[in-house]
Design a protein around this motif. Structure first.
Motif, mmCIF file in Angstrom:
data_model
loop_
_atom_site.group_PDB
_atom_site.id
_atom_site.type_symbol
_atom_site.label_atom_id
_atom_site.label_comp_id
_atom_site.label_asym_id
_atom_site.label_seq_id
_atom_site.Cartn_x
_atom_site.Cartn_y
_atom_site.Cartn_z
ATOM 1 N N ALA A 110 0.829 -1.118 -0.143
ATOM 2 C CA ALA A 110 -0.074 -0.048 0.086
ATOM 3 C C ALA A 110 0.937 1.291 0.168
ATOM 4 O O ALA A 110 1.891 1.314 0.496
ATOM 5 C CB ALA A 110 -0.822 -0.155 1.313
ATOM 6 N N TYR A 111 0.410 2.147 -0.843
ATOM 7 C CA TYR A 111 1.268 3.589 -0.687
ATOM 8 C C TYR A 111 0.540 4.329 0.387
ATOM 9 O O TYR A 111 -0.366 4.656 0.728
ATOM 10 C CB TYR A 111 0.887 4.367 -1.925
ATOM 11 N N ILE A 162 0.589 -0.640 -7.747
ATOM 12 C CA ILE A 162 -0.596 -1.258 -7.075
ATOM 13 C C ILE A 162 -1.228 -2.090 -8.179
ATOM 14 O O ILE A 162 -1.844 -1.739 -9.159
ATOM 15 C CB ILE A 162 -1.599 -0.370 -6.524
ATOM 16 N N HIS A 163 -1.080 -3.568 -8.051
ATOM 17 C CA HIS A 163 -1.631 -4.452 -8.819
ATOM 18 C C HIS A 163 -3.236 -4.789 -8.282
ATOM 19 O O HIS A 163 -3.204 -5.477 -7.135
ATOM 20 C CB HIS A 163 -0.851 -5.996 -8.856
ATOM 21 N N GLY A 164 -4.100 -4.439 -9.333
ATOM 22 C CA GLY A 164 -5.418 -4.725 -8.888
ATOM 23 C C GLY A 164 -6.388 -4.028 -9.702
ATOM 24 O O GLY A 164 -6.221 -3.300 -10.643
ATOM 25 N N ASP A 165 -7.788 -4.117 -9.549
ATOM 26 C CA ASP A 165 -8.935 -3.528 -10.301
ATOM 27 C C ASP A 165 -9.165 -2.221 -9.700
ATOM 28 O O ASP A 165 -9.357 -2.214 -8.364
ATOM 29 C CB ASP A 165 -10.265 -4.535 -10.097
ATOM 30 N N PRO A 166 -9.056 -1.236 -10.624
ATOM 31 C CA PRO A 166 -9.240 0.260 -10.157
ATOM 32 C C PRO A 166 -10.745 0.407 -9.742
ATOM 33 O O PRO A 166 -11.184 1.414 -9.278
ATOM 34 C CB PRO A 166 -8.672 0.949 -11.614
ATOM 35 N N ASP A 168 -12.343 -1.303 -7.754
ATOM 36 C CA ASP A 168 -12.353 -1.842 -6.391
ATOM 37 C C ASP A 168 -12.153 -1.022 -5.461
ATOM 38 O O ASP A 168 -10.763 -0.550 -5.627
ATOM 39 C CB ASP A 168 -11.862 -3.335 -6.343
ATOM 40 N N ASP A 169 -12.911 -0.666 -4.347
ATOM 41 C CA ASP A 169 -12.440 0.301 -3.463
ATOM 42 C C ASP A 169 -11.130 -0.110 -2.723
ATOM 43 O O ASP A 169 -10.289 0.610 -2.227
ATOM 44 C CB ASP A 169 -13.413 0.513 -2.330
ATOM 45 N N TYR A 170 -11.020 -1.407 -2.305
ATOM 46 C CA TYR A 170 -9.691 -2.088 -1.719
ATOM 47 C C TYR A 170 -8.612 -1.469 -2.276
ATOM 48 O O TYR A 170 -7.611 -1.040 -1.744
ATOM 49 C CB TYR A 170 -9.939 -3.407 -1.537
ATOM 50 N N PHE A 171 -8.496 -1.578 -3.774
ATOM 51 C CA PHE A 171 -7.245 -1.350 -4.290
ATOM 52 C C PHE A 171 -7.036 0.366 -4.619
ATOM 53 O O PHE A 171 -5.810 0.918 -4.524
ATOM 54 C CB PHE A 171 -7.249 -1.859 -5.729
ATOM 55 N N LEU A 172 -7.992 1.082 -4.588
ATOM 56 C CA LEU A 172 -8.302 2.544 -4.538
ATOM 57 C C LEU A 172 -7.614 3.034 -3.205
ATOM 58 O O LEU A 172 -6.830 4.125 -3.114
ATOM 59 C CB LEU A 172 -9.604 3.175 -4.861
ATOM 60 N N GLN A 173 -8.062 2.282 -1.963
ATOM 61 C CA GLN A 173 -7.548 2.760 -0.686
ATOM 62 C C GLN A 173 -6.028 2.163 -0.457
ATOM 63 O O GLN A 173 -5.319 3.308 0.272
ATOM 64 C CB GLN A 173 -8.408 2.040 0.328
ATOM 65 N N LYS A 174 -5.497 1.249 -1.173
ATOM 66 C CA LYS A 174 -4.176 0.869 -1.176
ATOM 67 C C LYS A 174 -3.396 1.971 -1.806
ATOM 68 O O LYS A 174 -2.252 2.062 -1.285
ATOM 69 C CB LYS A 174 -3.869 -0.591 -1.883
ATOM 70 N N ALA A 175 -3.947 2.742 -2.757
ATOM 71 C CA ALA A 175 -3.270 3.867 -3.388
ATOM 72 C C ALA A 175 -3.556 5.219 -2.834
ATOM 73 O O ALA A 175 -3.014 6.098 -3.345
ATOM 74 C CB ALA A 175 -3.817 3.910 -5.000
#
Length: 333
Positions: A110-111, A162-166, A168-175
């Motif tokens: 995560a960033y 960040i490897h993931g589906d943009p 998806d809230d989970y990956f947006l929050q990781k960014a």
């Protein structure tokens, strides 16, 4: 109950920190014990701790040495326990560092920064955009969200992946979407234009749902999806098909000119700036406003009046209220 609480807290601590705490406790314990057993050879607890560190690390300076049988037994136990703990700590530290680097390249970390630019989708356009951003500002922080690339080395591309589906809230929050400064959503060129637009609009909805105020720039391929992108929360719509069609038209009917190269170099050296006309320019001729703005390093290209773009108008044209001035200015200003 106290032991269970200790276990609950202790074993939730990251392993490196847990090992370091254990080593420090062992060194402090042995240093204190040796001080009380041989106070003449170890006058202070600090001297005992120094000896415990040197002995546990198997350095063996020899400036402090236990002379009694009990002291030497304690020294042997320290070598067996402390030395093993230190070796394991160093090995674990190296393994953790390598694993963290692998996780970074695989987009699992995560960033944690802020004021960064988020790019959605990895393709040639976003790669060139990344190069231009870093050339303009070498300290710019860029986060890429993409699910088509499985690995991206930081040494080759100085961005956080960040490897993931943009969508998806989970990956947006990781960014760390809530602390980002801007989001650029690029169309997926592996899909058809309609599918790519649907994906971009869905991503826009997800981004806007996580950050109500962040500027969102979206690349839309088909004109009938522009309104949907605006409804989804996009601030700026890029229409590459319209842009390329206009350039192709210029190339077909050009007259001793290079439209494509002209636009590329203009965008490379200049940035466009729009602003509503101020009181001092109302009812002034276009030429006078042009000269005034040029003294301020702005090049007046035209105006927007009633949603109509007027470039290179007659120099006597009087500017009126609500006109929007279309200017360009060097990136250095």
């Amino acid at each position: 109950m106290n032991i269970e609480l200790f276990k609950h807290v202790y074993f939730r601590i990251p392993i490196l920190l847990r090992l370091l705490i254990t080593i420090l406790l062992v060194i402090f314990l042995f240093g204190t014990i040796i001080h009380f057993i041989e106070p003449k050879n170890f006058p202070t607890i600090f001297d005992g701790i120094w000896w415990a560190i040197v002995t546990g690390a198997t350095v063996g300076y020899g400036d402090y040495v236990p002379l009694t049988a009990i002291g030497r037994i304690i020294g042997m136990v320290l070598i067996l326990t402390g030395g093993g703990l230190l070796t394991f700590f160093i090995t674990q530290f190296a393994a953790t560092t390598v694993q963290h680097e692998n996780d970074l390249s695989q987009g699992k970390v995560a960033y944690k920064g802020k004021e960064h630019i988020i790019l959605v989708g990895w393709n040639e356009r976003t790669r060139i955009l990344m190069d231009k951003i870093l050339k303009h500002n070498a300290k710019a922080e860029i986060v890429l969200i993409d699910q088509t690339v499985s690995q991206m080395s930081y040494q080759h591309y100085p961005i956080h992946f960040i490897h993931g589906d943009p969508t998806d809230d989970y990956f947006l929050q990781k960014a760390n979407i809530t602390m980002a400064s801007k989001v650029v959503i690029s169309a997926d060129n592996r899909k058809g234009e309609k599918q790519a637009d649907n994906q971009s609009i869905l991503t826009t909805v997800a981004v806007r749902g996580n950050n109500r105020d962040i500027p969102i720039i979206v690349e839309i391929m088909t004109s009938n999806q522009i309104d949907n992108a605006i409804r989804a929360g996009a601030n700026t719509i890029l229409r590459p098909n319209d842009f390329m069609s206009a350039l192709l038209y210029q190339e077909v009917f050009k007259s001793n000119a290079k439209p494509f190269e002209t636009v590329i170099h203009l965008l490379k050296d200049q940035q466009f700036h729009h602003f509503k006309i101020t009181e001092e320019y109302i009812n002034q001729p276009y030429l006078e406003v042009f000269i005034t703005l040029k003294k301020q390093h702005y090049l007046l290209l035209g105006i927007i009046r009633n949603d109509k773009w007027i470039f290179n108008p007659d120099y006597n044209l009087k500017l009126i209220q609500d006109d929007v001035l279309v200017t360009s200015i060097s990136w250095d200003n």
